[in-house]
Design an enzyme around this catalytic site. Structure first.
Site, PDB file in Angstrom:
ATOM      1  CG  ASP A  83      -4.838  -8.833  -0.635  1.00 48.96           C
ATOM      2  OD1 ASP A  83      -3.771  -8.957  -0.022  1.00 48.96           O
ATOM      3  OD2 ASP A  83      -5.605  -7.871  -0.468  1.00 48.96           O
ATOM      4  CD  GLU A 110      -9.218  -8.604  -1.695  1.00 49.41           C
ATOM      5  OE1 GLU A 110      -8.174  -8.048  -2.049  1.00 49.41           O
ATOM      6  OE2 GLU A 110     -10.057  -8.037  -0.971  1.00 49.41           O
ATOM      7  CG  HIS A 167      -2.116  -1.010   0.821  1.00 53.54           C
ATOM      8  ND1 HIS A 167      -2.127  -2.288   1.284  1.00 53.54           N
ATOM      9  CD2 HIS A 167      -3.199  -0.886  -0.004  1.00 53.54           C
ATOM     10  CE1 HIS A 167      -3.184  -2.921   0.787  1.00 53.54           C
ATOM     11  NE2 HIS A 167      -3.849  -2.096   0.014  1.00 53.54           N
ATOM     12  CB  CYS A 176      -9.719  -3.108  -8.690  1.00 52.77           C
ATOM     13  SG  CYS A 176     -10.147  -4.161  -7.293  1.00 52.77           S
TER      14      CYS A 176
HETATM   15  C1  PEP Z   1      -6.065  -6.260  -4.295  1.00 55.51           C
HETATM   16  O1  PEP Z   1      -5.840  -6.986  -3.321  1.00 55.51           O
HETATM   17  O2  PEP Z   1      -5.754  -6.553  -5.464  1.00 55.51           O
HETATM   18  C2  PEP Z   1      -6.710  -4.948  -4.101  1.00 55.51           C
HETATM   19  C3  PEP Z   1      -7.066  -4.205  -5.118  1.00 55.51           C
HETATM   20  O3  PEP Z   1      -6.895  -4.512  -2.833  1.00 55.51           O
HETATM   21  P1  PEP Z   1      -5.727  -3.925  -1.906  1.00 55.51           P
HETATM   22  O4  PEP Z   1      -4.525  -3.678  -2.777  1.00 55.51           O
HETATM   23  O5  PEP Z   1      -6.213  -2.667  -1.307  1.00 55.51           O
HETATM   24  O6  PEP Z   1      -5.503  -5.014  -0.913  1.00 55.51           O
HETATM   25 MG    MG Z   2      -6.817  -6.605  -1.463  1.00 53.98          MG
END
Ligand code: PEP
Ligand code: MG
Length: 579
Positions: free
Chosen positions: A455, A431, A189, A502
């Site tokens: 994830d 995910e 993140h 995403c």
């Molecule tokens: C993912 O896990 O691909 C996702 C989009 O969520 P995050 O990156 O916030 O865990």
């Molecule tokens: Mg995620």
């Protein structure tokens, strides 16, 4: 001169002076003495340190801080005035005959424990502030100079061992030109936030903090994952040329901003944007984003000061749907705290956070917080096209659990005559491997899927997405991951719902054709990547993309797939060789 190779995390090239920021682990000395005179001296040291910290905080308050930063300072100042803490430390010094810093450590830890155990979330949040204030007092007593990222006086390139998402959120972004980190991964993140703030970033550099000194000249090339320390003139010139080529390429890409996202034979896909902050919407609109595929709402909660109220959330969600009116729907994901996203004061400091109390698991046990968010989301749905999406769903029980609460909150709104969109679309992220395997079951209960590859890859290959030591294992083209993606798309389509993605893979230019060929309907990515991906999709036919996917799905290793896809893409798109 020294050239270091890492992982490209946010594009662009930054040049500047190193600002070294290492996380302090304060070793607090514990001294025991017998002499009563010493106790009096330690009490005086404590009072002086308190006065100096107070003076520092007041001076900081006079600089140009934003509202949140001012609020924190105010809270810290109030804590310094707390008579209970003050007398607690003094009496600990005299009763136990210990040095002042040790007494602060012991008393602050007791206070923190009491606050953390409190049922009231506001009190629990205060524990974070108390930790910070006591660290300041102990640093003052020990003569350790603390550096802050929140207020910098000049432009710098930040070099650090690691960063927390909260540190990125609160740092002085006006003055941070680039970031280079020892650790972290491309889909952490921290990297995601660096991209959303458009700060050129390279992560996974090993021990860069040991190879630079504060003030060194440094170049961070976030496109190629390279960092040059004390560059020679010719290298700096080469990088400048590289940068100019990249800027020219970015400019040229603008031509596709208003063109449809379709292949040469007319197969349409939808390209949306991922956002973490409302102020990213200009970038989304400039790049022709066809809606928001992922609004990571948890970042609203990760600012200093903790939980966002219903009104604050409603205002933020409403602003996003109103700004995106006419462009496409806005998909707001309910809070995904936990994992590497620790929100101060929520008690999610866990031993194994990646497999722990995250996302809907957290929401299902903190229904108070969850209901407030759902209500804010429903209220905002009256102002534009809003979709609600749940993260980290692992099976039907969890999905039914959150859907039931959503229905209850809808009922409450109806009874209170609060307007909302009765047809608000609801989707789930896929995910977690168990969700991927049960995609056919989950598909019956939702309006759309969105694949969270960040994830999904982490859990499928059992590789921590933020750990640079095993970053080589984090492979989107692992046949196991690609089989999951194909399966989720097939199951979603069989149930008649659209399937999007995403995770960061959706914004990876190299993967755009393969994913199109696998039948993905929607791609949602950082606004930085939108134009490139659109340009690539517009440069191939759907049948070519399907043939590529079909070929790749027969291959047995990520190494072979990597090489094959790379060669295929290099042959067709000069982007991969020229920039
Ligand atoms: C993912 O896990 O691909 C996702 C989009 O969520 P995050 O990156 O916030 O865990
Ligand atoms: Mg995620």
């Amino acid at each position: 001169m020294r050239i270091l190779k890492g992982i490209p995390a946010s594009s662009g090239i930054a040049t500047g002076k190193v600002f070294l920021y290492e996380h302090e682990t304060l070793e607090v000395p514990h001294e025991q003495y017998t002499d009563d005179g010493r106790a009096a001296k330690e009490v005086v040291r404590f009072s002086e340190a308190m006065a100096m910290v107070r003076g520092d905080l007041k001076r900081l308050g006079q600089t140009s801080l934003d509202g949140d930063q001012k609020d924190i300072l105010q809270t810290h100042l109030m804590m310094l005035e707390d008579p209970e803490f003050d007398s607690g430390v003094r009496s600990y010094i005299t009763t136990n005959k210990v040095n002042a810093e040790w007494a602060v450590e012991v008393v602050a830890t007791q206070f923190v424990k009491t606050l953390e155990a409190a049922g009231d979330p506001a009190l629990r949040e205060r524990s974070v502030d108390l930790k910070d204030v006591s660290l300041r007092i102990m640093s003052m007593l020990m003569g350790v100079k603390r550096v802050s990222l929140a207020t910098l006086s000049e432009d710098v390139v930040l070099v650090s061992d690691s960063l927390l998402p909260t540190e990125v959120l609160s740092m002085d972004r006006m003055h941070i030109l680039g970031i280079a980190l020892n650790g972290s991964g491309r889909t952490s993140h921290v990297a995601i936030l660096a991209r959303s703030f458009n700060i050129p970033t390279v992560v996974g550099l090993g021990a860069i903090t040991k190879k630079v000194k504060a003030g060194d000249e440094i170049i961070v090339d976030g496109n190629h994952g390279e960092v040059v320390v004390r560059p020679e003139w010719s290298t700096a010139q080469n990088l400048r040329d590289r940068y100019d080529r990249w800027i020219a390429h970015e400019e040229a890409l603008r031509e596709v901003a208003t063109l449809p996202s379709e292949t040469t034979d007319g197969h349409r896909v939808v390209l949306k944007a991922n956002v973490e902050m409302v102020d990213e919407l200009d970038a989304v609109l400039r790049s022709g984003g066809e809606g928001i595929g992922l609004y990571r709402s948890e970042f609203l909660f990760m600012r200093p000061g903790g939980l966002a109220s219903e009104e604050e959330q409603f205002a933020a969600y409403r602003k996003v749907v109103e700004r995106m009116q006419g462009k496409g729907p806005v998909t707001i994901r309910t809070i995904d705290v936990g994992g590497d996203k620790v929100v101060p004061g929520l008690g999610i400091d866990e031993e194994n956070p990646i497999l722990g109390w995250r996302a809907v698991r957290f929401c299902l046990s903190r229904k108070d917080i969850f209901r407030v968010q759902l209500r804010a989301l429903l209220r905002a749905s009256a102002y534009g096209e809003l979709r609600i999406m749940f993260p980290m769903i692992s099976g039907i029980e969890e999905l039914e659990g959150v859907l039931l609460i959503l229905e209850q909150v809808k009922d409450e709104c109806r009874k209170a005559h609060v307007p909302f969109d009765e047809n608000v679309q609801v989707g789930t992220m896929i995910e977690v491997p168990s969700a991927a395997l049960c995609a056919d079951i989950l598909a019956k209960r939702v309006d759309f899927f969105s694949i969270g590859t960040n994830d999904l890859i982490q859990y499928t290959i059992a590789v921590d997405r933020g750990n640079e030591k095993i970053a080589y294992l984090y492979q989107p083209y692992h046949p196991g991951v690609l089989r999951f993606i194909r399966m989720i798309i097939e199951k979603g389509h069989a149930a008649g719902i659209p399937v999007g993605m995403c995770g960061e893979m959706a914004g990876d230019a190299m993967s755009a054709v393969l994913l199109t060929g696998l039948g993905l309907d929607e791609f949602s990515m950082s606004p930085q990547s939108l134009l490139e991906v659109r340009k690539i999709i517009r440069g191939v036919s759907f049948s070519e993309a399907q043939a590529l996917a079909e070929h790749v799905m027969k291959m047995d290793s990520y190494l072979k797939i990597n090489t094959y896809v790379r060669e295929w893409m290099h042959e067709r798109f000069d982007y991969f060789t020229s920039v």
